[in-house]
Scaffold this motif. Structure first.
Motif, PDB file in Angstrom:
ATOM      1  N   CYS A  33       0.821  -1.204   0.000  1.00 10.27           N
ATOM      2  CA  CYS A  33       0.000   0.000   0.000  1.00 10.27           C
ATOM      3  C   CYS A  33       0.857   1.256   0.000  1.00 10.27           C
ATOM      4  N   LEU A  34       0.194   2.400  -0.031  1.00  4.42           N
ATOM      5  CA  LEU A  34       0.892   3.682  -0.083  1.00  4.42           C
ATOM      6  C   LEU A  34       1.762   3.929   1.145  1.00  4.42           C
ATOM      7  N   ALA A  35       1.390   3.344   2.274  1.00  3.73           N
ATOM      8  CA  ALA A  35       2.163   3.563   3.505  1.00  3.73           C
ATOM      9  C   ALA A  35       3.618   3.133   3.349  1.00  3.73           C
ATOM     10  N   ILE A  36       3.901   2.236   2.413  1.00  3.87           N
ATOM     11  CA  ILE A  36       5.292   1.841   2.141  1.00  3.87           C
ATOM     12  C   ILE A  36       6.109   3.066   1.757  1.00  3.87           C
ATOM     13  N   SER A  71       6.043  -8.721   2.351  1.00  8.02           N
ATOM     14  CA  SER A  71       6.170  -7.539   3.212  1.00  8.02           C
ATOM     15  C   SER A  71       7.615  -7.274   3.589  1.00  8.02           C
ATOM     16  N   ALA A  72       8.362  -8.339   3.905  1.00  5.33           N
ATOM     17  CA  ALA A  72       9.762  -8.160   4.294  1.00  5.33           C
ATOM     18  C   ALA A  72      10.547  -7.459   3.192  1.00  5.33           C
ATOM     19  N   PHE A 125       2.459   1.017  12.221  1.00  8.15           N
ATOM     20  CA  PHE A 125       1.161   1.093  11.551  1.00  8.15           C
ATOM     21  C   PHE A 125       1.151   0.236  10.291  1.00  8.15           C
ATOM     22  N   LEU A 126       2.259   0.260   9.564  1.00 14.36           N
ATOM     23  CA  LEU A 126       2.346  -0.523   8.327  1.00 14.36           C
ATOM     24  C   LEU A 126       2.335  -2.023   8.611  1.00 14.36           C
TER      25      LEU A 126
END
Length: 476
Positions: free
Chosen positions: A67-70, A288-289, A256-257
């Protein structure tokens, strides 16, 4: 309504084919019997929910997490520096995997759990107060996040169109698109969208990395435009002058991410074989990692102290911003759809109870579903328009809610699973110590973390704030 409330508070009694899960200490065979009975009961309905394979579940998880939070993590590294930043990322990732496995074990022990509210109900000793408290937090968290994604969608459209219309109109467009895309009732259908969502976000990240590497210099950072802050540089530890509030908000940005577990019980409840969730989780953890560490690290390497959140804003040429940021519109909508689906199922279940409309293609059933979806997106739209700084409010959510849904809930669930045998053997003892640390992390976020988030909001309100329903340009 009374019967509905009984079903809500005692999920094991919802299905007549399911034995009372609290009447005996289930072994694996007993759990399998309950799960098979739940699936068989669900497949007897016109609208079947428990149909996801673990592969579909993996796509759904990836669509939610990529998502954008990355793109805000490079900023976190610019605040914390390499050492504290990467340590925070790694620790958050390890704890995410461990707590998710604990959550899965607890759900397998209580297969009748349908959402995080049911999870809280059982984890806290079949407490009705815990259920209602969790329901309120679930709705607040998810609807605020929908509001954030509406605002993000408006930012994308502003950026691409050079602010060709009032921002409120762009927000309305995103809201209407979100409502239409949220109409499918099953997460199995939503998982199709998640494939494209993850792919589009991956393309946005790839283009950003290419552009950050080939441009002569970044455009600006929060401290000033290039080269006002000097040549681009990175550093091992927080630079001099970094405040506690800034550092804590950077930590919250990372945690949060890594904390999406508020959705996981609902995902698991719609799998045909909930036992296979660890396979989907392993895929998600690997994805994710990579995405949560490598692109932010490369972004920090090329942007340094000029990193912004999202990092697209630091790109110099406008064409670079538009080309990479354009792909964000798909994950913005799809992730909003996922949060809307989980929220709507909670509200819809409370309204429809065990009536045939709850799981059949009736006019009343679909009318209520559409009305609930529309209401959720409308409230999210209101949040997006009236809250001056959604970023700081998300830090507030991260501290207030993620402390429970990412840490405290799972430390309590672990204690419920193994109470009386917490230190039975070396491996169990190690995991017990880990979950004590998990509880400590949750309490830390709930205390100092919440304080830092509130201080950031107060600081924002001390300056000029965006008026409600503003037409102002919010392009990056």
């Amino acid at each position: 309504m009374a019967s509905t409330m009984v079903d809500t508070y005692e999920p094991e009694k919802v299905h007549s084919k399911v034995l009372d899960a609290e009447a005996q200490d289930w072994d694996n065979d007993g759990n399998t019997y309950v799960i098979n009975a739940l699936v068989q009961d669900d497949h007897g309905h016109e609208i079947k929910l428990r149909t996801m394979s673990w592969q579909r579940a993996a796509w759904l998880l990836a669509g939610d997490q990529v998502c954008l939070a990355i793109m805000a993590q490079s900023w976190s590294l610019s605040v914390l520096g390499w050492v504290p930043g990467l340590i925070t990322m790694v620790v958050a990732g390890v704890l995410f995997y461990i707590t998710s496995i604990t959550m899965h074990k607890f759900i397998i022990k209580h297969p009748q759990i349908l959402n995080i509210c049911d999870f809280g109900y059982y984890a806290f000793g079949k407490s009705k107060i815990a259920y209602e408290f969790t329901a309120v937090m679930l709705l607040l968290n998810n609807i605020m996040l929908i509001g954030f994604h509406i605002l993000t969608g408006a930012k994308v459209l502003n950026t691409l169109s050079d602010h060709s219309m009032c921002t409120v109109i762009f927000s309305v467009i995103v809201t209407i698109m979100g409502i239409i895309m949220s109409l499918p009732r099953t997460l199995n259908h939503v998982s199709f969208m998640s494939m494209f969502s993850a792919a589009c976000m991956g393309m946005a990240i790839l283009l950003f990395l290419v552009f950050a590497g080939i441009e002569d210099s970044p455009l600006y950072g929060y401290g000033g435009s290039y080269p006002e802050l000097g040549p681009v540089k990175t550093y091992a530890f927080p630079p001099e002058g970094t405040t506690w509030v800034a550092a804590m908000n950077a930590v919250l940005n990372i945690t949060f991410l890594w904390v999406p577990q508020i959705l996981f019980p609902t995902f698991i409840s719609e799998m045909e074989r909930p036992q296979d969730f660890p396979k989907a989780l392993a895929v998600l953890t690997g994805i994710s990692a990579f995405f949560f560490v490598v692109p932010p690290a490369i972004g920090f390497r090329y942007l340094g102290q000029y990193s912004t959140a999202p990092a697209f804003g630091s790109l110099g040429p406008i064409a670079y911003k538009k080309a990479s940021f354009a792909f964000v519109i798909v994950p913005t909508l799809v992730i909003g759809v996922i949060y809307a689906n989980v929220s709507a199922k909670l509200v819809y279940g409370r309204i429809m109870g065990k009536s045939r409309h709850a799981h059949s293609n009736t006019v009343l059933g679909w009318s209520v579903w559409v009305a609930v979806i529309a209401a959720i997106w409308f409230i999210g739209f209101i949040f997006a328009e009236v809250i001056p700084s959604m970023g700081d409010f998300l830090s507030l959510l991260g501290a207030a809610f993620d402390s429970f849904f990412g840490f405290i809930f799972f430390a309590v669930a672990y204690w419920q699973l193994y109470k009386g045998a917490l230190f039975q053997g070396v491996s169990r003892s190690v995991m017990t110590v880990v979950h004590i640390f998990v509880m400590a992390c949750g309490l830390f976020l709930l205390g100092p973390g919440l304080y830092a988030a509130v201080e950031a909001i107060i600081a924002d309100y001390a300056e000029s704030v965006k008026p409600a329903f503003s037409c102002a340009n919010v392009a990056i």
